[in-house]
Motif scaffolding. Structure first.
Motif, PDB file in Angstrom:
ATOM      1  N   PRO A  79       0.822  -1.223   0.000  1.00 53.11           N
ATOM      2  CA  PRO A  79       0.000   0.000   0.000  1.00 53.11           C
ATOM      3  C   PRO A  79       0.855   1.273   0.000  1.00 53.11           C
ATOM      4  N   ASN A  80       0.318   2.300  -0.635  1.00 52.83           N
ATOM      5  CA  ASN A  80       1.004   3.595  -0.681  1.00 52.83           C
ATOM      6  C   ASN A  80       1.031   4.230   0.695  1.00 52.83           C
ATOM      7  N   ILE A  81       2.155   4.900   0.975  1.00 54.00           N
ATOM      8  CA  ILE A  81       2.281   5.714   2.182  1.00 54.00           C
ATOM      9  C   ILE A  81       2.930   7.035   1.778  1.00 54.00           C
ATOM     10  N   ARG A  82       2.890   8.001   2.666  1.00 54.56           N
ATOM     11  CA  ARG A  82       3.475   9.315   2.381  1.00 54.56           C
ATOM     12  C   ARG A  82       5.000   9.237   2.484  1.00 54.56           C
ATOM     13  N   CYS A  83       5.675   9.805   1.493  1.00 56.25           N
ATOM     14  CA  CYS A  83       7.141   9.875   1.468  1.00 56.25           C
ATOM     15  C   CYS A  83       7.610  11.057   2.315  1.00 56.25           C
ATOM     16  N   LYS A  84       8.915  11.110   2.569  1.00 56.68           N
ATOM     17  CA  LYS A  84       9.488  12.246   3.307  1.00 56.68           C
ATOM     18  C   LYS A  84       9.249  13.563   2.577  1.00 56.68           C
ATOM     19  N   ASN A  85       9.179  13.516   1.222  1.00 59.93           N
ATOM     20  CA  ASN A  85       8.981  14.746   0.455  1.00 59.93           C
ATOM     21  C   ASN A  85       7.504  15.128   0.318  1.00 59.93           C
ATOM     22  N   GLY A  86       6.597  14.363   0.970  1.00 52.79           N
ATOM     23  CA  GLY A  86       5.176  14.689   0.956  1.00 52.79           C
ATOM     24  C   GLY A  86       4.364  13.965  -0.100  1.00 52.79           C
ATOM     25  N   ILE A 122      12.163  -1.353   4.832  1.00 56.33           N
ATOM     26  CA  ILE A 122      12.631  -0.314   3.912  1.00 56.33           C
ATOM     27  C   ILE A 122      11.423   0.392   3.327  1.00 56.33           C
ATOM     28  N   ILE A 123      11.611   1.644   2.989  1.00 57.84           N
ATOM     29  CA  ILE A 123      10.572   2.423   2.330  1.00 57.84           C
ATOM     30  C   ILE A 123      11.144   2.884   0.998  1.00 57.84           C
ATOM     31  N   ILE A 124      10.434   2.512  -0.059  1.00 59.50           N
ATOM     32  CA  ILE A 124      10.877   2.775  -1.428  1.00 59.50           C
ATOM     33  C   ILE A 124       9.873   3.695  -2.110  1.00 59.50           C
ATOM     34  N   ALA A 125      10.381   4.697  -2.816  1.00 58.15           N
ATOM     35  CA  ALA A 125       9.535   5.516  -3.682  1.00 58.15           C
ATOM     36  C   ALA A 125       9.530   4.853  -5.052  1.00 58.15           C
ATOM     37  N   CYS A 126       8.359   4.635  -5.599  1.00 53.65           N
ATOM     38  CA  CYS A 126       8.212   3.939  -6.874  1.00 53.65           C
ATOM     39  C   CYS A 126       7.546   4.870  -7.879  1.00 53.65           C
ATOM     40  N   PHE A 133      15.278   5.039  -2.765  1.00 52.89           N
ATOM     41  CA  PHE A 133      15.203   4.846  -1.322  1.00 52.89           C
ATOM     42  C   PHE A 133      14.594   6.095  -0.725  1.00 52.89           C
ATOM     43  N   ASP A 134      13.581   5.938   0.092  1.00 47.01           N
ATOM     44  CA  ASP A 134      13.050   7.067   0.835  1.00 47.01           C
ATOM     45  C   ASP A 134      13.638   7.042   2.241  1.00 47.01           C
TER      46      ASP A 134
END
Length: 137
Positions: A79-86, A122-126, A133-134
Motif C-alpha cells: 500500500p502507498n504511504i506518504r514519502c518524506k517529500n510529501g 525499507i521504504i521505497i519511492a516507486c 530509497f526514501d
C-alpha cells in the motif's frame, strides 16, 4: 530527396537506439547502487570494498539491501504511504530486510566507510520502473 531524408532519419533512429542501449536502465542503476544479494552480516571492510567496487566513492552515505532486485521491486506492490517529500508514492516493505549502511568517516587520503549491519523495514519511492530509497525504519 525523400530517399535522402529516409536515410538520415534511419541513421538518427539507429544512433538513438545505440545511445539508449549504452545507458543503464533506472532499475540497473538502483541495483548497482543499492542491491547486494550476498548474505551478511559483513565485517568492517565491507563498505570500503563495495563503495569502491560499485564506483560510489563520491557518496557520503549509501545503503545496500541484501535481497534480489525483484524482492525490492515487490515492495512497490505494498500500500502507498506518504514519502518524506510529501508525495504518496512510497511503499513500506512487509517484512524487515537485511541492509548495510555505509557512512563516510574520512574522505582523504583514501575514503573510509563505517559498516553498519541492520534488519529494517525499507521504504521505497516507486515511479513507474524507477525506484528510490526514501528511508528505512
Amino acid at each position: 530527396m525523400a530517399l535522402k531524408s529516409l536515410i538520415l532519419f534511419s541513421l538518427l533512429v539507429l544512433v538513438l537506439l545505440v545511445l539508449e542501449g549504452a545507458q543503464p536502465s533506472l532499475a540497473q542503476d538502483f541495483q548497482r547502487k543499492h542491491i547486494d544479494t550476498s548474505n551478511g552480516p559483513f565485517g568492517r571492510h565491507y563498505c570500503n570494498q563495495m563503495m569502491r567496487r560499485r564506483n560510489l566513492l563520491s557518496r557520503t552515505f549509501n545503503t545496500f539491501v541484501h535481497a534480489s532486485l525483484a524482492a525490492v521491486q515487490a515492495v512497490c506492490r505494498e500500500p502507498n504511504i506518504r514519502c518524506k517529500n510529501g508525495r504518496n508514492n512510497c511503499h513500506r516493505s512487509r517484512n524487515q530486510m537485511s541492509i548495510t549502511d555505509c557512512i563516510l568517516t574520512r574522505r582523504y587520503p583514501i575514503p573510509n566507510y563505517k559498516t553498519i549491519n541492520r534488519k529494517k523495514f525499507i521504504i521505497i519511492a516507486c515511479l513507474g520502473n524507477q525506484l528510490y530509497f526514501d528511508q528505512w525504519v
